[in-house]
Write a protein that holds these residues in place. Structure first.
Motif, short mmCIF file in Angstrom:
data_model
loop_
_atom_site.label_atom_id
_atom_site.label_comp_id
_atom_site.label_asym_id
_atom_site.label_seq_id
_atom_site.Cartn_x
_atom_site.Cartn_y
_atom_site.Cartn_z
N ALA A 22 1.84 6.44 -7.15
CA ALA A 22 0.68 7.12 -7.73
C ALA A 22 0.34 8.42 -7.00
O ALA A 22 -0.48 9.20 -7.50
CB ALA A 22 -0.53 6.20 -7.69
N HIS A 23 0.93 8.67 -5.86
CA HIS A 23 0.65 9.84 -5.03
C HIS A 23 -0.81 9.91 -4.57
O HIS A 23 -1.29 10.96 -4.17
CB HIS A 23 1.05 11.14 -5.73
CG HIS A 23 2.49 11.17 -6.09
ND1 HIS A 23 3.48 11.26 -5.14
CD2 HIS A 23 3.13 11.09 -7.29
CE1 HIS A 23 4.66 11.25 -5.74
NE2 HIS A 23 4.47 11.15 -7.05
N SER A 24 -1.49 8.79 -4.67
CA SER A 24 -2.84 8.65 -4.11
C SER A 24 -3.12 7.17 -3.95
O SER A 24 -2.46 6.32 -4.54
CB SER A 24 -3.89 9.31 -5.02
OG SER A 24 -4.02 8.57 -6.22
N MET A 81 -6.66 2.63 3.53
CA MET A 81 -5.32 2.05 3.72
C MET A 81 -5.27 1.27 5.03
O MET A 81 -6.07 1.50 5.93
CB MET A 81 -4.26 3.14 3.71
CG MET A 81 -4.09 3.78 2.36
SD MET A 81 -2.62 4.80 2.25
CE MET A 81 -1.33 3.60 2.29
N PHE A 82 -4.32 0.37 5.11
CA PHE A 82 -4.13 -0.45 6.31
C PHE A 82 -3.92 0.47 7.50
O PHE A 82 -3.05 1.35 7.48
CB PHE A 82 -2.92 -1.37 6.10
CG PHE A 82 -2.85 -2.49 7.09
CD1 PHE A 82 -3.58 -3.64 6.89
CD2 PHE A 82 -2.06 -2.39 8.22
CE1 PHE A 82 -3.52 -4.69 7.80
CE2 PHE A 82 -1.98 -3.42 9.13
CZ PHE A 82 -2.72 -4.58 8.92
N PRO A 83 -4.69 0.32 8.57
CA PRO A 83 -4.70 1.28 9.68
C PRO A 83 -3.60 1.03 10.72
O PRO A 83 -3.77 0.30 11.67
CB PRO A 83 -6.08 1.05 10.31
CG PRO A 83 -6.35 -0.39 10.05
CD PRO A 83 -5.73 -0.70 8.72
N GLU A 119 0.83 -1.21 0.00
CA GLU A 119 0.00 0.00 0.00
C GLU A 119 0.87 1.26 0.00
O GLU A 119 0.55 2.24 -0.69
CB GLU A 119 -0.96 0.00 1.19
CG GLU A 119 -2.09 -1.00 1.05
CD GLU A 119 -3.11 -0.93 2.17
OE1 GLU A 119 -2.86 -0.22 3.17
OE2 GLU A 119 -4.15 -1.57 2.04
N ASN A 120 1.95 1.25 0.75
CA ASN A 120 2.85 2.41 0.76
C ASN A 120 3.53 2.60 -0.60
O ASN A 120 3.72 3.73 -1.05
CB ASN A 120 3.91 2.27 1.85
CG ASN A 120 3.34 2.56 3.22
OD1 ASN A 120 2.41 3.34 3.36
ND2 ASN A 120 3.89 1.91 4.24
N TYR A 121 3.88 1.50 -1.26
CA TYR A 121 4.47 1.57 -2.60
C TYR A 121 3.50 2.22 -3.58
O TYR A 121 3.89 3.12 -4.33
CB TYR A 121 4.86 0.17 -3.07
CG TYR A 121 5.31 0.11 -4.49
CD1 TYR A 121 6.58 0.54 -4.85
CD2 TYR A 121 4.46 -0.36 -5.49
CE1 TYR A 121 7.00 0.51 -6.17
CE2 TYR A 121 4.87 -0.42 -6.81
CZ TYR A 121 6.14 0.03 -7.15
OH TYR A 121 6.54 -0.01 -8.46
#
Length: 121
Positions: free
Chosen positions: A79-81, A86-88, A72-74
């Motif tokens: 994509a800058h979005s 997202m994983f909490p 998810e961070n990648y």
């Protein structure tokens, strides 16, 4: 002088002994019971879980949980979005903690969107 009534005396003694015996039995019962209220924090009541607890909660390995976070961070960095929830997690001194309540919401949304996470990103 009044005459001594033996039956009244015996009934008073028996009643007194019964009262004392009952009190002793009740007191013993109260002393053997442990208090119901405890201050223990159970795993289910904790708001934040570490990576190990999160992996156990999700029935995954710790590496799989880290893969989800990394993937998810990648996507967010490239994509800058990020589309969706997202994983909490939060980081405190390089240790990751996950919100139990938000994780349940993330699970619902991720399964509805049929998200896929790969090892290589």
């Amino acid at each position: 002088m009044k005459q001594f009534n033996i039956s009244l005396f015996l009934s008073s003694v028996i009643l007194g002994l019964s009262f004392i015996t009952g009190c002793l039995l009740i007191q013993k019962d109260f002393n053997t019971k442990k208090p119901i209220v405890t201050n223990e924090i159970t795993k289910e009541s904790k708001a934040l879980m570490n990576i190990k607890e999160t992996a156990e909660y999700l029935n995954l390995t710790e590496q799989q949980v880290k893969t989800i976070i990394g993937w998810e961070n990648y996507i967010l960095n490239v994509a800058h979005s990020y589309d969706g929830k997202m994983f909490p997690y939060i980081k405190i001194d390089n240790e990751i903690f996950v919100s139990r309540d938000e994780l349940n919401e993330w699970i619902k949304e991720s399964t509805l969107q049929r998200k896929e996470f790969k090892k290589d990103f």
